[in-house]
Structure formats: structure tokens, C-alpha cells
Design an enzyme around this catalytic site. Structure first.
Site, PDB file in Angstrom:
ATOM      1  N   GLY A 537       0.972  -1.046   0.087  1.00 11.31           N
ATOM      2  CA  GLY A 537      -0.128  -0.122  -0.079  1.00 11.31           C
ATOM      3  C   GLY A 537       1.058   1.139  -0.290  1.00 11.31           C
ATOM      4  O   GLY A 537       1.998   1.226  -0.201  1.00 11.31           O
ATOM      5  N   GLY A 538       0.001   2.478   0.147  1.00 16.34           N
ATOM      6  CA  GLY A 538       1.257   3.786   0.075  1.00 16.34           C
ATOM      7  C   GLY A 538       1.957   4.013   1.295  1.00 16.34           C
ATOM      8  O   GLY A 538       3.331   4.126   1.249  1.00 16.34           O
ATOM      9  N   PHE A 539       2.200   3.573   2.598  1.00 17.96           N
ATOM     10  CA  PHE A 539       2.626   2.617   3.752  1.00 17.96           C
ATOM     11  C   PHE A 539       3.970   2.012   2.501  1.00 17.96           C
ATOM     12  O   PHE A 539       5.161   2.875   2.966  1.00 17.96           O
ATOM     13  CB  PHE A 539       2.300   2.258   4.717  1.00 17.96           C
ATOM     14  CG  PHE A 539       3.154   2.791   5.665  1.00 17.96           C
ATOM     15  CD1 PHE A 539       3.157   3.508   6.805  1.00 17.96           C
ATOM     16  CD2 PHE A 539       4.798   1.608   6.306  1.00 17.96           C
ATOM     17  CE1 PHE A 539       4.396   3.933   7.682  1.00 17.96           C
ATOM     18  CE2 PHE A 539       4.861   1.962   7.183  1.00 17.96           C
ATOM     19  CZ  PHE A 539       4.944   2.837   8.134  1.00 17.96           C
ATOM     20  N   VAL A 542       3.870  -5.613   3.275  1.00 19.55           N
ATOM     21  CA  VAL A 542       2.774  -6.140   4.296  1.00 19.55           C
ATOM     22  C   VAL A 542       3.939  -7.575   3.780  1.00 19.55           C
ATOM     23  O   VAL A 542       3.671  -8.056   2.960  1.00 19.55           O
ATOM     24  CB  VAL A 542       1.901  -5.751   4.653  1.00 19.55           C
ATOM     25  CG1 VAL A 542       1.449  -6.702   6.239  1.00 19.55           C
ATOM     26  CG2 VAL A 542       1.385  -4.757   4.883  1.00 19.55           C
ATOM     27  N   LYS A 557       4.721  -4.793   8.739  1.00 17.76           N
ATOM     28  CA  LYS A 557       4.507  -3.228   7.540  1.00 17.76           C
ATOM     29  C   LYS A 557       5.724  -2.597   7.675  1.00 17.76           C
ATOM     30  O   LYS A 557       5.874  -1.387   8.520  1.00 17.76           O
ATOM     31  CB  LYS A 557       3.139  -2.750   8.192  1.00 17.76           C
ATOM     32  CG  LYS A 557       2.996  -1.369   6.801  1.00 17.76           C
ATOM     33  CD  LYS A 557       1.477  -0.638   6.982  1.00 17.76           C
ATOM     34  CE  LYS A 557       1.141  -0.154   8.705  1.00 17.76           C
ATOM     35  NZ  LYS A 557      -0.546   0.181   7.941  1.00 17.76           N
ATOM     36  N   ASP A 653      -9.245   7.587   7.322  1.00 19.72           N
ATOM     37  CA  ASP A 653      -9.320   6.929   6.125  1.00 19.72           C
ATOM     38  C   ASP A 653      -9.738   6.032   6.234  1.00 19.72           C
ATOM     39  O   ASP A 653      -9.193   4.189   6.270  1.00 19.72           O
ATOM     40  CB  ASP A 653      -7.670   6.692   6.220  1.00 19.72           C
ATOM     41  CG  ASP A 653      -7.504   6.340   4.919  1.00 19.72           C
ATOM     42  OD1 ASP A 653      -8.194   6.767   3.457  1.00 19.72           O
ATOM     43  OD2 ASP A 653      -6.221   5.263   4.982  1.00 19.72           O
TER      44      ASP A 653
END
Length: 878
Positions: A537-539, A542, A557, A653
């Protein structure tokens, strides 16, 4: 979610300039550039003369007559330890390293001068750039005080490698301009380049006949020639960057305003349009291209302000120069476009009418306003300076609109002649956990204690007052990050053992949030083997991992260094989740913050995200009754956030990828990196904050007002409910005619009584009509335009539980205890539902300005390539 009907003026504007190329209007002769009488370019740390990328010749300072005669005894030349590609040019190739007082002297004419200082903060000559703190003074003014170029660049967003500081100093006598560098104790100074350029006498320090209003008092504010200024922002509003060679002869840099604005249309530049300069607005005021670009308010001008936000130092007066020019075809007369100007929520100007001010079209004009920015805590810190505009309806203008073409913001020197602000913080508040410093580091008593020098005044080449006193500033650890070979990113890692001058709410309880070493994490993931990746994802990625000798399965993550997210989201996630425990919130086990890594460790969710089971997946569809139970669980988790703590926690979010499912299909709300605490005072209903979230889920009221409430979560959850019902993404790209917003489409279907036609085909025959009606009612109520009309999460939980009871009652009646309802919902599905769903890709990120998006229609190509919000998160889980 947002209607996109372009203002008619935009079309008239384009029509006008399509034909304008054939007949250029005006005379370009009046745009003759200014020729500076004083112009110096000094390449510091160099022995030769070189041209920069714009073709300007820089002279090396090693043998320069402007450098002190003892230059070799007080400083040294050095090249950077590494060269960022973005600054691989003059004057950033070399630096002058300064260990004691060092003064450059320039022979100049009397009058105001630009002083531009260039810094590229990396290690030089085996010196740690993190230990560079220094003062810069000129003509009796303190330009920089205990300044760290490294800290300043590290805190800048978007991320940059170099820094250009611009000051305006008035030379009042002896025709000498001195620029003195003075290292802080136990430190050193450096500079890569110095530029000195003269300017017209009354450009920024105007005469008494030019009126400057003090906001909000509306009294005249005088800026005399004893003032110095620092340029903070110079923006070509609505347009692109205007390079220094395209300026009017003073080599000013005009940047786009995209990073500072909210929701406004921008008109592209049209160089064939000639601006008719005047005596009051001479050609050197701003380049023509600045006046041929603009932002206006568009079709929703009565629903929000035209707004910009700028971080500034508190404790100073600021001069805002607003540039205007009416070049749109339909605005030619007074009272056609009249608006109000607000600065920091205070009225600066009523009845602003550009035609009235300028006397006609294509005639530029500028207005100056001064405001004091204070800090409510009485200490110097960064504060937001807001500029906003709104139609002045009391004048009954023909167009309800506002316009701005250009903007300059300057800091004014205080009574002590200082322009210096505080350095930004390098790190956030320290995270808890066992100490990781070695005994040698713990006992090191010489760790960069940096005193603050109270005042320094240098003028005429002599030091009048040097050190008035010392105060202990703070201990600073050496930062070794600059020597790292890891890729550059916009985030700065938290440093073990560092201290912050800002206090956090509380330290994290070690019994609830375990700190892992990087060795433990690499062991748990086989050195981050790609085979262990279970999501992205954006971070960042995972990973599935095993800790405690394989006894516990976890989700790990790991922040990607190129991510738009970073230390702030990392700490927010830890700060929130370490204090929260609930059946329907994902549990944070711990974190790792070693060796520039930011890693979060959670309970492993065996069935992944809710979205994985709705669309774009080969997994077995979830039955309707189970979907209802998942929605109820997620709603209970959000209800706990809103009411279960001392202060409301707003998730900000909520989306289907942030609802995870464990091995028993229990729903758990996850990802708290964007979460915000609600207002402290019960008398306040919202938190004012920049818009963040995921496209398709953001509350339109929050977007328009930048006012966040728990009802913003309710709106996002309403989108999730219809995702669950329809198995469609928040924005549907494969609609027969154009992409549509799921929220708007579902609401229209519910109100028309055709909701059954857009239900997921996999649920055909499963949903009881009474249950569907109640579910649609709950979803529709969550998506109401005004937050005050939406239910609280407790009412949402109750409504969904009632829908479940209706479903179970219908099943019991039809089958004596369970099973499907074969004929309950036999109505045909809409044509859209025949065939495989197409959704947004996991890797699509939307950023930019919201006016390009639509409440009911969006250009497919724009959805894929253009931008929506300044900080929209990836639709995939973070």
C-alpha cells in the site's frame, strides 16, 4: 462525490485566447526589463569562474577581492561528499567552510539589494553537516541566527536537496555591503554561493504615497528604509514556474502555488497577451506571464473560499503583496467581479474590484497588506498564515467569483533588526522502549551542546556587539544519515535516544507496545523475502512473519523510503493503537525504529482485507449475512473510537482496505496513520486540518471547509456499506458512459427504489427485501451532504443490527430456520452488473486539486493520470 461543471468564464477565457494569437493586443515595448546597477555572483569554495545552468557567470571566491585577505587562515575550500543530481551544478559544487568570523565585502551603490545565499547541506571535509550552526549578519541586520541548513532542508516539503535564502537589505551609507558569517560555538559555518543584485528604489520598500494596510485594524502601516525583509514565498498563481532568466531583470524565482492552494481553477499561461504596465505598476513589478495566469473559484464559488495556507515563523510582521490583472473576456467593467480578501480569518479588504483598482483590462495592479503572526503559547514556533477570498455578494456583482494572479510574502525585521526564526525539529517525540545506546554513548558528556547567541550586530566591516550571553540550547546527537547509501526520501527517521523540545501527550506504555530490534524483524521475514509479502500500500509492503521462535504469526508493515508517508504517520499509528484495545480494532504488537527503518508489527489477519473478498479477487464471495456481521463489527470499532476514549478519535481513512478479517471472519478496523484527536473543548464541534484521506471516501463537507468531525468517518463508512452491497469500488471506471461515484450512484438508486438492481450478482436471492430497504436507509443516511444530518456510529450500529434481525426473521419464515430466499429478490440486475468488474488499480495514487473530479462524472483519463488532493492516500491498504 463532487460535481464538475466548469464555470462559463473558463470556456469564454479559452475561446478568447484561441483567437488572440492572431491579433496580439498591446505594446510589449513597455515591458523592458530592469538592468541592475550592482550584480555579483560568488561561487564559494571555488578558485575558478564557471557558468551556471542559466548561463550566468559565477566567480570563485578563493582569489576574489570581495573575500577577506586572510581567507586561507580562517576558512577552507571543500567539495561535497556526495552530489545530488538535482544540484549537480554551480554554485552547489563547492563550499566555503568557515571556522571563525568571516566577512565578504561588496562595493555597491546606495539603495535596496537582494542578498541570496545558496546552501547544499551535506558533509564537507569529514565534517558532520548536522553540527553546522551559524549566524549571518549584514548592514546591522541579523539574517540568520544559530541557523542549520541541514535541519531546514530536512523539514521542507516537498523534499529538496538545496536551499536558497533571499533577503532584502537597504544600503543607506558608505556604499559598502558586508555579509558576515559567524559559527556558533563548537560548530562551523558554510555557504555555497552568494548573489547580490540591486533593485528599483521603491519596489518592496515603497514611498509614503503607497498605502499598506495593517490587518485587521485597516490603518496605514509604514515600511521605511530601515527595515529588512526576507522573501518566504513568491508564487505564479495558477501557472507554472517562472525561471530567474524569465523574470524582469532581478533574477527572482516565481514558483507554482499548487503546494499551498485548495480547490481553485487555474488558467494556463498565454504569452501572446500583452500586459499594459503603468507608472503605479511598472514592468519590473512582476513578469507578464504572472499576470496572464490566475486562479478563480469556479462553479462552487458560494460553497467555499478560495484559500491558500503558508507555514511562517510566529513573532513577526508579514507583508503580503497580491498581484491582480483582469484578462478574462467577460470581465471588463466595474462591479462584475467583486470579492472579500481575508488574511488569517480576518478581513483585509472588502469590495475588492480589480477593474476599479486598475482602470481596465490587461492593466496589472498589486495590493499590499501587513499582518502580525503571533503564537497563542507566547513562544516562537511555526504557525499557519492563511489567505482566502470570497465573493462580495453585498455589491450584487455580475459574477460570484474571486481572482488572484500572483503572490509574494515577506517577513519584516523586528525592532532588533532580526529576521531569524527558530530551526525546525529534526525528529519527533522519542518513542518508548528499551534503551539502545551503548554505554560509551550514554556516558559521552560532549554531545554537541549548542549555546544560543543572543545577539550579533555587524556593520561597516566591524563587529560592534558579538556575544551578549549563552543559553544552553539542547543536546544534539550526531546524525549519520547523510552518509547513508539508502535512497533519498521525504521522511526523516526517528532517532533513538533523541529529545524533543515539544512534549507529546504521553509516553507509550512499554507493556502495550513492544519494541523489536531490526535483527528480530529480518529473522521473522527471512530478510524481507518477497515470498513473505502478503500486501502492499501507500506505506509500503506488508509481510507475513513469525516471532518468538515461530510461536506467533504476525503482519509486518515496512515503510518504503519513497513513500509519501513517514515519521508522522508512523508515530501517530503507534501513539493511537498502543493505547486502544477493542475486539474490532486491529492490535498493534510493536514497532521497530532501527537503522533508518520504520516498521510496525500487528496481529496477523488470516483473511486479509474486506476489499479482497468483494471484487477484483478470485476468492469465494462472502454470503450476505456474513457481510452484514462484518459491517456491524467495523461499525462497533468506529463507535469505540468516537466514544470510548477521553477524547474522540477520528480515523480519517475509513475504507474497505482498512477493514481486516481474522481467522474467524471478525472485522477489525486498521491503519491509524492519519487519525486525529477530536476537539479538546466540548464547545467545539470540529478540528481544522488539511484534507487527507482516500479518493472516493472523503467527506465532501470536510473537503470544502477543512473541518474534520466524527461525521467524516460516518460518510466514509457509508461508502464502505455500498461497496459491501454492490461489490463495486468507490469510483466505478467501467460504467457504460463515464466513471461514476459509487456513493452518488447508490444514493440515487435507493431514492428511486431501484437499489435491488445494483446489488452484487453473487448475492442474488440472498437478501430479504425488508433487510435491503433498511440497509439502504442506513447507507443513504451516512452519505448525507451535511454532517449534522448524518447519524452517529451508535445509530449506524443499531440500524445494521436491525437489518440483520430482519434478514434472520425472513430466513426463519421462509425456511424454518435458515438458508436462501429463492424468490425474494428475483428482479433482474442492471446491465452494468453483467460481466466482470473493473476497479481502480492498487497502485494508483491520486493527488492534486479536487475541481478536476466529479460528484457523478469523472474523465477516465484524468482518474488515471491527474490529481485530486494534496495528500490523498493510496486506495490500497497502507
Amino acid at each position: 462525490m463532487f460535481t464538475i461543471t466548469l464555470h462559463i468564464s473558463f470556456f469564454l477565457y479559452l475561446l478568447f485566447y484561441t483567437t488572440a494569437a492572431a491579433a496580439t493586443i498591446g505594446d510589449t515595448a513597455n515591458a523592458t526589463p530592469y538592468i541592475p546597477s550592482d550584480y555579483f555572483l560568488l561561487d564559494c569554495g571555488s578558485s575558478s569562474s564557471l557558468n551556471d545552468a542559466e548561463g550566468r557567470k559565477w566567480s570563485g571566491d578563493a582569489r576574489s577581492k570581495f573575500s577577506p585577505s586572510n581567507i586561507s587562515n580562517t576558512s577552507l575550500e571543500s567539495t561535497a561528499s556526495k552530489q545530488d543530481p538535482s544540484v549537480n551544478r554551480v554554485p552547489y559544487m563547492t563550499a566555503r567552510i568557515i571556522h571563525s568570523q568571516f566577512t565578504y565585502t561588496f562595493p555597491v551603490s546606495i539603495g535596496p539589494k537582494f542578498i541570496r545565499l545558496y546552501f547544499y547541506p551535506v558533509n564537507y571535509s569529514n565534517l558532520d553537516i548536522a553540527n553546522s550552526f551559524f549566524y549571518v549578519t549584514s548592514g546591522g541586520y541579523t539574517l540568520l541566527s544559530n541557523f542549520s541548513a541541514f535541519l531546514t532542508v530536512s523539514a521542507m516539503k516537498p523534499a529538496v536537496a538545496s536551499l536558497r535564502k533571499e533577503f532584502i537589505v537597504n544600503v543607506r551609507n558608505n556604499q559598502i555591503l558586508n555579509i558576515t558569517f559567524l559559527p556558533s560555538p563548537n560548530s562551523y559555518a558554510f555557504v555555497n554561493g552568494i548573489e547580490v543584485v540591486s533593485m528599483p528604489e521603491n519596489l518592496y520598500i515603497p514611498g509614503s504615497d503607497h498605502q499598506i494596510l495593517l490587518v485587521p485594524n485597516q490603518i496605514v502601516f509604514n515600511i521605511d528604509n530601515s527595515s529588512a525583509l526576507e522573501t518566504l514565498y513568491r508564487l505564479n498563481v495558477g501557472g507554472n514556474e517562472v525561471s530567474i532568466t524569465n523574470d524582469t531583470g532581478m533574477f527572482r524565482l516565481w514558483l507554482p502555488d499548487d503546494d499551498y492552494t485548495y480547490s481553485a481553477y487555474g488558467f494556463p499561461p498565454h504569452r501572446e497577451v500583452s500586459i499594459q504596465y503603468t507608472k503605479d505598476t511598472p514592468p519590473y513589478t512582476a513578469p507578464q506571464i504572472v499576470y496572464t495566469t490566475s486562479r478563480t473559484m469556479g462553479n462552487d464559488s458560494l460553497r467555499y473560499n478560495l484559500t491558500w495556507k503558508f507555514p511562517v515563523d510566529s513573532g513577526f510582521y508579514y507583508l503580503l503583496r497580491l498581484h491582480f490583472c483582469e484578462i478574462q473576456l467577460e470581465v471588463t467593467l466595474e462591479n462584475q467581479r467583486v470579492f472579500i480578501i481575508y488574511i488569517n480569518n480576518q478581513t483585509a479588504q472588502r469590495g475588492a474590484d480589480v477593474i476599479q483598482w486598475s482602470g481596465g483590462t490587461r492593466i496589472p495592479v498589486f495590493k499590499d497588506y501587513v499582518i502580525m503572526v503571533t503564537d497563542p503559547d507566547g513562544r516562537q514556533s511555526k504557525q499557519d498564515l492563511w489567505l482566502a477570498m470570497y465573493p462580495e455578494l453585498d455589491f450584487r456583482p455580475e459574477y460570484a467569483d474571486a481572482i488572484l494572479n500572483g503572490l509574494e510574502i515577506f517577513k519584516l525585521s523586528g525592532k532588533d533588526g532580526s529576521l531569524a526564526g527558530a530551526n525546525p525539529e529534526l525528529v519527533l517525540s522519542p518513542l518508548p522502549g528499551p534503551p539502545t545506546l551503548s554505554p560509551q554513548k550514554k556516558n559521552n558528556k560532549k554531545t554537541s551542546s549548542l549555546p544560543v547567541i543572543i545577539g550579533t550586530v555587524v556593520g561597516g566591516g566591524s563587529v560592534l556587539v558579538f556575544i551578549l550571553g549563552f543559553l544552553i540550547f539542547r543536546r544534539r546527537r550526531r546524525v549519520k544519515a547523510l552518509g547513508s547509501t539508502q535512497p533519498k526520501s521525504s521522511w526523516v527517521p526517528l532517532s533513538d535516544g533523541s529529545k524533543s523540545t515539544k512534549t507529546s501527550g504521553s509516553s507509550l506504555p512499554s507493556d502495550l507496545c513492544r519494541r523489536f530490534s531490526l535483527e528480530e524483524i529480518t529473522s521473522a521475514t527471512c530478510n524481507f523475502d518477497d515470498n513473505f509479502v502478503i500486501g502492499a500500500g501507500g506505506f509500503g509492503n506488508v509481510y507475513k512473519g513469525h516471532i518468538d521462535n515461530g510461536a506467533t504469526t504476525v503482519a509486518i508493515k515496512r515503510l518504503n523510503p519513497s513513500s509519501n508517508q513517514g515519521a508522522r504517520e508512523f508515530q501517530t499509528e503507534i501513539g493511537m493503537l498502543s493505547k486502544l484495545r477493542h475486539l474490532h480494532l486491529v492490535s498493534l504488537i510493536g514497532y521497530c525504529n532501527d537503522n533508518r527503518e520504520m516498521i510496525l508489527i500487528y496481529d496477523y489477519m488470516a483473511h486479509g482485507t474486506l476489499r479482497d473478498h468483494l471484487y477484483k479477487s478470485k476468492k469465494q464471495p462472502i454470503p450476505w449475512k456474513q457481510r452484514l456481521q462484518i459491517c456491524i463489527g467495523a461499525a462497533r470499532g468506529l463507535h469505540y473510537l468516537h466514544t470510548g476514549a477521553k477524547r474522540t478519535i477520528i480515523h480519517r481513512d475509513v475504507k474497505s482496505t482498512n477493514i481486516l478479517l481474522d481467522e474467524k471472519w471478525v472485522a477489525k478496523v486498521s491503519d491509524f496513520g492519519l487519525s486525529k484527536l477530536g476537539p479538546k473543548d466540548v464547545g467545539h464541534s470540529h478540528v481544522s486540518t488539511v484534507v487527507k484521506g482516500s479518493f472516493g471516501y472523503i467527506d465532501p463537507e470536510y473537503y470544502k471547509r477543512q473541518q474534520l468531525t466524527e461525521k467524516s468517518d460516518v460518510y466514509s463508512f457509508g461508502v464502505v456499506l455500498f461497496e459491501v452491497l454492490c461489490a463495486r469500488p468507490a469510483i466505478i471506471l467501467n460504467f457504460p458512459e463515464e466513471p461514476v461515484s459509487l456513493a452518488e450512484w447508490a444514493r440515487n438508486s435507493y431514492r428511486k427504489g431501484t437499489l435491488d438492481r445494483i446489488v452484487d450478482p453473487n448475492l442474488k436471492g440472498e437478501i430479504a427485501p425488508e433487510c435491503l430497504r433498511k440497509f439502504g436507509e442506513v447507507g443513504d443516511s451516512c452519505l448525507r451532504d451535511n454532517g449534522i444530518d448524518r447519524p452517529g456510529m451508535n445509530d449506524v450500529v443499531w440500524g445494521l443490527e436491525f437489518a440483520l434481525q430482519l434478514q434472520e426473521a425472513a430466513e426463519k419464515m421462509a425456511h424454518g430456520g435458515g438458508g436462501l430466499l429463492p424468490a425474494a429478490l428475483a428482479s433482474p440486475s442492471a446491465p452494468l452488473l453483467h460481466g466482470e468488474a473493473t476497479t481502480t488499480d492498487d497502485d494508483e495514487v491520486f493527488t492534486g486539486s479536487v475541481e478536476n473530479m466529479s460528484r457523478s462524472t469523472v474523465s477516465n483519463e484524468r482518474l488515471k493520470s491527474e490529481t485530486v488532493f494534496s495528500e490523498i492516500m493510496n486506495p490500497a491498504g497502507r
